[in-house]
Design a protein around this motif. Structure first.
Motif, mmCIF file in Angstrom:
data_model
loop_
_atom_site.group_PDB
_atom_site.id
_atom_site.type_symbol
_atom_site.label_atom_id
_atom_site.label_comp_id
_atom_site.label_asym_id
_atom_site.label_seq_id
_atom_site.Cartn_x
_atom_site.Cartn_y
_atom_site.Cartn_z
ATOM 1 N N GLU A 149 7.515 -5.352 10.206
ATOM 2 C CA GLU A 149 6.695 -6.282 9.429
ATOM 3 C C GLU A 149 6.572 -5.828 7.978
ATOM 4 O OE1 GLU A 149 5.481 -9.299 10.083
ATOM 5 O OE2 GLU A 149 6.632 -9.143 11.912
ATOM 6 N N LEU A 150 6.474 -4.521 7.753
ATOM 7 C CA LEU A 150 6.439 -4.025 6.381
ATOM 8 C C LEU A 150 7.737 -4.354 5.654
ATOM 9 C CD1 LEU A 150 4.750 -0.522 6.763
ATOM 10 C CD2 LEU A 150 3.873 -2.501 5.530
ATOM 11 N N ASN A 183 9.855 -6.815 6.375
ATOM 12 C CA ASN A 183 9.901 -8.264 6.159
ATOM 13 C C ASN A 183 9.039 -8.674 4.972
ATOM 14 O OD1 ASN A 183 11.622 -8.713 8.279
ATOM 15 N ND2 ASN A 183 9.986 -9.167 9.734
ATOM 16 N N GLY A 184 7.858 -8.112 4.867
ATOM 17 C CA GLY A 184 6.979 -8.434 3.760
ATOM 18 C C GLY A 184 7.562 -8.012 2.421
ATOM 19 N N ARG A 185 8.153 -6.834 2.389
ATOM 20 C CA ARG A 185 8.750 -6.343 1.142
ATOM 21 C C ARG A 185 9.947 -7.188 0.735
ATOM 22 N NH1 ARG A 185 8.062 -0.081 2.966
ATOM 23 N NH2 ARG A 185 5.855 0.055 2.434
ATOM 24 N N ALA A 199 10.378 -10.344 1.486
ATOM 25 C CA ALA A 199 9.852 -11.632 1.040
ATOM 26 C C ALA A 199 9.336 -11.535 -0.393
ATOM 27 C CB ALA A 199 8.730 -12.087 1.971
ATOM 28 N N MET A 200 8.629 -10.454 -0.709
ATOM 29 C CA MET A 200 8.148 -10.271 -2.078
ATOM 30 C C MET A 200 9.306 -10.144 -3.055
ATOM 31 S SD MET A 200 4.819 -7.803 -1.747
ATOM 32 C CE MET A 200 5.474 -6.643 -0.561
#
Length: 66
Positions: free
Chosen positions: A29-30, A32-34, A36-37
Motif C-alpha cells: 500500500e505504501l 501504491n500510494g507513492r 500514485a503521488m
C-alpha cells in the motif's frame, strides 16, 4: 503431542502468518500510494509544460487527437 500443545502451535503459526501478510500488505500500500503521488506530480508538470490538462493528456494521447 497432546491436543492442547497442538492447538497452541497452530495458534502461533496462524498469528505469525497473519503478521507477515499484514506487513507485506502495508508495504504494498505504501508503494501504491507513492506511485500514485508520482503519477499526479508528473501529470501536473506535463500540464504546466504543454498547457493540456490531465484529462486531455489521457484522452488525446490515446486517441492521437490534438
Amino acid at each position: 503431542m497432546n491436543s492442547v500443545s497442538q492447538f497452541q502451535e497452530d495458534w502461533f503459526q496462524n498469528g505469525s502468518s497473519e503478521q507477515s501478510k499484514s506487513g507485506r500488505f502495508v508495504a504494498a500500500e505504501l508503494l501504491n500510494g507513492r506511485l500514485a503521488m508520482l503519477g499526479i506530480v508528473i501529470g501536473v508538470l506535463t500540464e504546466a509544460l504543454t498547457g493540456h490538462g490531465i484529462l486531455s493528456q489521457i484522452t488525446f494521447g490515446v486517441l492521437g487527437i490534438n
